[in-house]
Design a protein around this motif. Structure first.
Motif, PDB file in Angstrom:
ATOM      1  N   HIS A   1       0.853  -1.194   0.000  1.00  0.00           N
ATOM      2  CA  HIS A   1       0.000   0.000   0.000  1.00  0.00           C
ATOM      3  C   HIS A   1       0.886   1.240   0.000  1.00  0.00           C
ATOM      4  O   HIS A   1       1.914   1.271   0.687  1.00  0.00           O
ATOM      5  N   VAL A   2       0.491   2.256  -0.758  1.00  0.00           N
ATOM      6  CA  VAL A   2       1.232   3.517  -0.760  1.00  0.00           C
ATOM      7  C   VAL A   2       0.251   4.677  -0.693  1.00  0.00           C
ATOM      8  O   VAL A   2      -0.711   4.729  -1.459  1.00  0.00           O
ATOM      9  N   TRP A   3       0.486   5.560   0.260  1.00  0.00           N
ATOM     10  CA  TRP A   3      -0.288   6.789   0.381  1.00  0.00           C
ATOM     11  C   TRP A   3       0.512   7.902  -0.264  1.00  0.00           C
ATOM     12  O   TRP A   3       1.675   8.143   0.081  1.00  0.00           O
ATOM     13  N   ILE A   4      -0.101   8.582  -1.213  1.00  0.00           N
ATOM     14  CA  ILE A   4       0.558   9.614  -2.017  1.00  0.00           C
ATOM     15  C   ILE A   4       0.068  10.979  -1.544  1.00  0.00           C
ATOM     16  O   ILE A   4      -1.123  11.282  -1.613  1.00  0.00           O
ATOM     17  N   VAL A   5       0.992  11.794  -1.040  1.00  0.00           N
ATOM     18  CA  VAL A   5       0.644  13.117  -0.519  1.00  0.00           C
ATOM     19  C   VAL A   5       1.013  14.168  -1.551  1.00  0.00           C
ATOM     20  O   VAL A   5       2.188  14.309  -1.921  1.00  0.00           O
ATOM     21  N   SER A   6       0.009  14.917  -2.021  1.00  0.00           N
ATOM     22  CA  SER A   6       0.265  15.950  -3.025  1.00  0.00           C
ATOM     23  C   SER A   6      -0.944  16.863  -3.140  1.00  0.00           C
ATOM     24  O   SER A   6      -2.041  16.520  -2.691  1.00  0.00           O
ATOM     25  N   ARG A   7      -0.733  18.013  -3.762  1.00  0.00           N
ATOM     26  CA  ARG A   7      -1.850  18.935  -4.013  1.00  0.00           C
ATOM     27  C   ARG A   7      -2.632  18.522  -5.251  1.00  0.00           C
ATOM     28  O   ARG A   7      -3.855  18.606  -5.270  1.00  0.00           O
ATOM     29  N   SER A   8      -1.924  18.097  -6.292  1.00  0.00           N
ATOM     30  CA  SER A   8      -2.591  17.736  -7.548  1.00  0.00           C
ATOM     31  C   SER A   8      -2.699  16.211  -7.662  1.00  0.00           C
ATOM     32  O   SER A   8      -1.878  15.463  -7.114  1.00  0.00           O
ATOM     33  N   ARG A   9      -3.727  15.774  -8.379  1.00  0.00           N
ATOM     34  CA  ARG A   9      -3.990  14.339  -8.514  1.00  0.00           C
ATOM     35  C   ARG A   9      -2.872  13.663  -9.288  1.00  0.00           C
ATOM     36  O   ARG A   9      -2.554  14.046 -10.420  1.00  0.00           O
ATOM     37  N   PRO A  10      -2.229  12.654  -8.711  1.00  0.00           N
ATOM     38  CA  PRO A  10      -1.112  11.986  -9.394  1.00  0.00           C
ATOM     39  C   PRO A  10      -1.593  11.020 -10.479  1.00  0.00           C
ATOM     40  O   PRO A  10      -2.543  10.267 -10.275  1.00  0.00           O
ATOM     41  N   ASP A  11      -0.917  11.049 -11.620  1.00  0.00           N
ATOM     42  CA  ASP A  11      -1.246  10.131 -12.712  1.00  0.00           C
ATOM     43  C   ASP A  11      -0.979   8.679 -12.323  1.00  0.00           C
ATOM     44  O   ASP A  11      -1.579   7.757 -12.883  1.00  0.00           O
ATOM     45  N   SER A  12      -0.081   8.465 -11.356  1.00  0.00           N
ATOM     46  CA  SER A  12       0.269   7.097 -10.958  1.00  0.00           C
ATOM     47  C   SER A  12      -0.907   6.336 -10.364  1.00  0.00           C
ATOM     48  O   SER A  12      -0.877   5.104 -10.279  1.00  0.00           O
ATOM     49  N   LEU A  13      -1.973   7.047  -9.970  1.00  0.00           N
ATOM     50  CA  LEU A  13      -3.169   6.373  -9.472  1.00  0.00           C
ATOM     51  C   LEU A  13      -3.791   5.478 -10.540  1.00  0.00           C
ATOM     52  O   LEU A  13      -4.506   4.524 -10.232  1.00  0.00           O
TER      53      LEU A  13
END
Length: 239
Positions: free
Chosen positions: A27-39
């Motif tokens: 599991h990986v939680w991605i912290v960012s302001r904009s939606r990551p393409d990696s999703l």
């Protein structure tokens, strides 16, 4: 199975960490302001996006509430904003606005401290927790950077690592600061090392090199302590 949280992961090096570090079932939680393409990647890794602005004083609380006691094995703080004209030919520190200076220090330093503070309970639940802070050669002695606020924030990151390491030593959590030189973030991770070498030779570091280094650190046993790694480019005359 590992649980990761990666800050600043919507593009560049952070995105490369999302693509290259977790394995199937992790599991990986991605912290960012904009939606990551990696999703959108369908690679067997469970990805969760935490939409947050790290310049907000409430960011650390929001992130901790989202995790809500979930065990974390790896925390990577890969955040580093700099002066808006910091790497242009006509940059002049004397023209930096006080508000911009304060924001650089908050996002690069204060947010790192407060977010890690809130997530330490999650990391203490891991059997082999790792904290990795991505610094810069700008934060090393005798660098030629004139971007004072950015360089100061990267010096500060090293101080955070040193003191944090002592604080969590009793919990068996490893804390490592990695200080890379210029990274070829403009060439996507999936396009490979050879493209970077062909375009830049030894003047920019392929994303794959830093991913490989971090993978090594997080796979070490809790008996090992990697304090700090300096990673300039091969042809960096200031290294």
């Amino acid at each position: 199975m590992k649980n990761f949280i990666i800050f600043g992961a919507s593009k560049g090096l952070g995105e490369a960490f999302v693509k290259g570090l977790p394995e199937q079932g992790d599991h990986v939680w991605i912290v960012s302001r904009s939606r990551p393409d990696s999703l959108n990647l369908n690679n067997g890794v469970h990805k969760h996006w935490i939409e947050v602005d790290l310049s907000s004083s409430e960011a650390s609380k929001q992130i901790a509430n989202t995790l809500n006691g979930i065990t974390l094995d790896v925390l990577i703080y890969n955040v580093g904003i700099w002066e808006s004209r910091g790497f242009t030919d006509d940059y002049n520190f004397e023209e930096d606005a006080p508000e911009e200076i304060a924001n650089i220090v908050h996002v690069n330093v204060t947010s790192a401290i407060t977010c890690i503070q809130k997530l330490l309970p999650n990391l203490k639940q891991s059997a082999n927790g790792k904290i990795i802070l991505i610094g810069s050669t700008a934060g090393l002695d005798n660098s030629n950077y004139t971007q004072i606020s950015f360089a100061a924030s990267k010096f500060a990151l090293r101080g955070i690592c040193n003191s944090l390491r002592e604080h969590v030593k009793q919990d068996g959590i490893g804390v490592t600061c990695i200080n890379p030189g210029e990274i070829a973030t403009q060439i996507p991770y999936e396009e490979g090392v050879d493209k970077v070498l062909a375009a830049h030779g030894g003047t920019q570091i392929p994303l794959q090199d830093i991913v490989s280094l971090v993978k090594c650190v997080i796979n070490l046993s809790k008996a090992s302590c990697v304090k700090e790694i300096h990673m300039p480019t091969m042809l960096d005359t200031n290294a």
